[in-house]
Enzyme design. Structure first.
Site, PDB file in Angstrom:
ATOM      1  N   GLU A  67      -3.127  -4.735  -2.906  1.00 54.12           N
ATOM      2  CA  GLU A  67      -3.708  -5.642  -3.893  1.00 54.12           C
ATOM      3  C   GLU A  67      -3.771  -4.992  -5.264  1.00 54.12           C
ATOM      4  O   GLU A  67      -3.375  -5.568  -6.271  1.00 54.12           O
ATOM      5  CB  GLU A  67      -5.131  -6.071  -3.473  1.00 54.12           C
ATOM      6  CG  GLU A  67      -5.192  -6.734  -2.124  1.00 54.12           C
ATOM      7  CD  GLU A  67      -5.441  -5.764  -0.969  1.00 54.12           C
ATOM      8  OE1 GLU A  67      -4.708  -4.737  -0.849  1.00 54.12           O
ATOM      9  OE2 GLU A  67      -6.359  -6.015  -0.180  1.00 54.12           O
TER      10      GLU A  67
ATOM     11  N   ASN B 172       0.841  -1.187   0.000  1.00 49.72           N
ATOM     12  CA  ASN B 172       0.000   0.000   0.000  1.00 49.72           C
ATOM     13  C   ASN B 172       0.881   1.243   0.000  1.00 49.72           C
ATOM     14  O   ASN B 172       1.978   1.266   0.550  1.00 49.72           O
ATOM     15  CB  ASN B 172      -1.010  -0.006   1.150  1.00 49.72           C
ATOM     16  CG  ASN B 172      -0.433  -0.278   2.521  1.00 49.72           C
ATOM     17  OD1 ASN B 172       0.547  -0.993   2.676  1.00 49.72           O
ATOM     18  ND2 ASN B 172      -1.057   0.277   3.542  1.00 49.72           N
TER      19      ASN B 172
ATOM     20  N   CYS C  68     -10.242  -4.359   0.811  1.00 47.90           N
ATOM     21  CA  CYS C  68     -11.326  -3.366   0.789  1.00 47.90           C
ATOM     22  C   CYS C  68     -12.272  -3.656  -0.380  1.00 47.90           C
ATOM     23  O   CYS C  68     -11.986  -4.479  -1.249  1.00 47.90           O
ATOM     24  CB  CYS C  68     -10.752  -1.956   0.705  1.00 47.90           C
ATOM     25  SG  CYS C  68     -10.129  -1.497  -0.931  1.00 47.90           S
TER      26      CYS C  68
ATOM     27  N   CYS D 292     -10.731  -3.051  -3.931  1.00 46.47           N
ATOM     28  CA  CYS D 292      -9.834  -4.143  -4.344  1.00 46.47           C
ATOM     29  C   CYS D 292     -10.632  -5.380  -4.743  1.00 46.47           C
ATOM     30  O   CYS D 292     -10.276  -6.074  -5.693  1.00 46.47           O
ATOM     31  CB  CYS D 292      -8.841  -4.466  -3.238  1.00 46.47           C
ATOM     32  SG  CYS D 292      -7.585  -3.182  -3.035  1.00 46.47           S
TER      33      CYS D 292
ATOM     34  N   GLU E  94       0.383   5.285   0.590  1.00 47.17           N
ATOM     35  CA  GLU E  94      -0.514   6.333   1.049  1.00 47.17           C
ATOM     36  C   GLU E  94      -0.137   7.692   0.471  1.00 47.17           C
ATOM     37  O   GLU E  94       0.947   7.878  -0.070  1.00 47.17           O
ATOM     38  CB  GLU E  94      -0.493   6.399   2.580  1.00 47.17           C
ATOM     39  CG  GLU E  94      -1.040   5.154   3.215  1.00 47.17           C
ATOM     40  CD  GLU E  94      -1.019   5.196   4.729  1.00 47.17           C
ATOM     41  OE1 GLU E  94      -1.671   4.341   5.322  1.00 47.17           O
ATOM     42  OE2 GLU E  94      -0.354   6.070   5.323  1.00 47.17           O
ATOM     43  N   ASN E  95      -1.065   8.612   0.640  1.00 50.80           N
ATOM     44  CA  ASN E  95      -0.880   9.974   0.178  1.00 50.80           C
ATOM     45  C   ASN E  95      -1.607  10.889   1.154  1.00 50.80           C
ATOM     46  O   ASN E  95      -2.665  10.504   1.675  1.00 50.80           O
ATOM     47  CB  ASN E  95      -1.459  10.105  -1.233  1.00 50.80           C
ATOM     48  CG  ASN E  95      -1.083  11.396  -1.882  1.00 50.80           C
ATOM     49  OD1 ASN E  95      -1.589  12.448  -1.517  1.00 50.80           O
ATOM     50  ND2 ASN E  95      -0.208  11.326  -2.864  1.00 50.80           N
ATOM     51  N   ALA E  96      -1.083  12.072   1.383  1.00 54.61           N
ATOM     52  CA  ALA E  96      -1.740  13.019   2.284  1.00 54.61           C
ATOM     53  C   ALA E  96      -3.168  13.324   1.819  1.00 54.61           C
ATOM     54  O   ALA E  96      -4.055  13.572   2.639  1.00 54.61           O
ATOM     55  CB  ALA E  96      -0.928  14.305   2.399  1.00 54.61           C
ATOM     56  N   ALA E  97      -3.394  13.302   0.521  1.00 56.08           N
ATOM     57  CA  ALA E  97      -4.748  13.384  -0.022  1.00 56.08           C
ATOM     58  C   ALA E  97      -5.240  11.936  -0.096  1.00 56.08           C
ATOM     59  O   ALA E  97      -4.920  11.211  -1.029  1.00 56.08           O
ATOM     60  CB  ALA E  97      -4.735  14.033  -1.397  1.00 56.08           C
ATOM     61  N   TYR E  98      -5.942  11.487   0.927  1.00 48.57           N
ATOM     62  CA  TYR E  98      -6.247  10.066   1.115  1.00 48.57           C
ATOM     63  C   TYR E  98      -6.831   9.375  -0.116  1.00 48.57           C
ATOM     64  O   TYR E  98      -6.571   8.204  -0.343  1.00 48.57           O
ATOM     65  CB  TYR E  98      -7.173   9.873   2.313  1.00 48.57           C
ATOM     66  CG  TYR E  98      -6.515  10.207   3.628  1.00 48.57           C
ATOM     67  CD1 TYR E  98      -5.304   9.633   3.992  1.00 48.57           C
ATOM     68  CD2 TYR E  98      -7.084  11.132   4.492  1.00 48.57           C
ATOM     69  CE1 TYR E  98      -4.688   9.951   5.187  1.00 48.57           C
ATOM     70  CE2 TYR E  98      -6.469  11.454   5.696  1.00 48.57           C
ATOM     71  CZ  TYR E  98      -5.277  10.859   6.042  1.00 48.57           C
ATOM     72  OH  TYR E  98      -4.673  11.177   7.226  1.00 48.57           O
TER      73      TYR E  98
END
Length: 134
Positions: free
Chosen positions: A55, A42, A86, A89, A44-48
């Site tokens: 996956e 995974n 999720c 996915c 991530e990014n500050a902009a979720y």
């Protein structure tokens, strides 16, 4: 029983996960019909909304490499119980995998639960549904 080759490949990806916000690393290993294993973590990014799951990272790497025929997927994490994918996915799995394809849900404590793509997403929306739209 945990497929060890996939488990090791997914576990390796836990250290590559970029998770500065959730601190929730996830690794995935996708087995193609030609024997190639595509790994994902995974990111991530500050902009979720721009975050990508392990996956999907594995699937997108495989598809970008020209592979669209898959035999199994294993997902692992540092959770107390097995880790589930999720909904997004699950939908991607249903797009590229047979409903009967095994998905191994594991954790780093050695727990494993095996389900099929259809069991993870019963009644999945598919290309067939689009053919019947009027």
């Amino acid at each position: 029983m945990i497929p060890q080759t996939l488990y090791q490949a997914a576990t390796k990806m836990l250290t590559r996960a970029y998770v500065p916000y959730s601190h929730f690393p996830v690794g995935a290993a996708l087995l193609a019909s030609n024997g190639q294993i595509y790994q994902g973590c995974n990111i991530e990014n500050a902009a979720y909304g721009a975050t990508n799951c392990a996956e999907r990272t594995a699937f997108f790497a495989a598809i970008a490499a020209g592979q669209q025929d898959f035999q199994a997927l294993l997902i692992t994490g540092t959770t107390q119980d097995v880790i589930f994918p999720c909904g997004t996915c699950r939908q991607v799995m249903s797009e590229f995998c047979a409903p009967t394809m095994p998905v191994y849900l594991t954790n780093q404590a050695g727990k494993c639960r095996q389900l099929t793509v259809a069991e993870l997403l019963p009644g999945a929306f598919s290309a067939e549904d689009l053919k019947h739209a009027k």
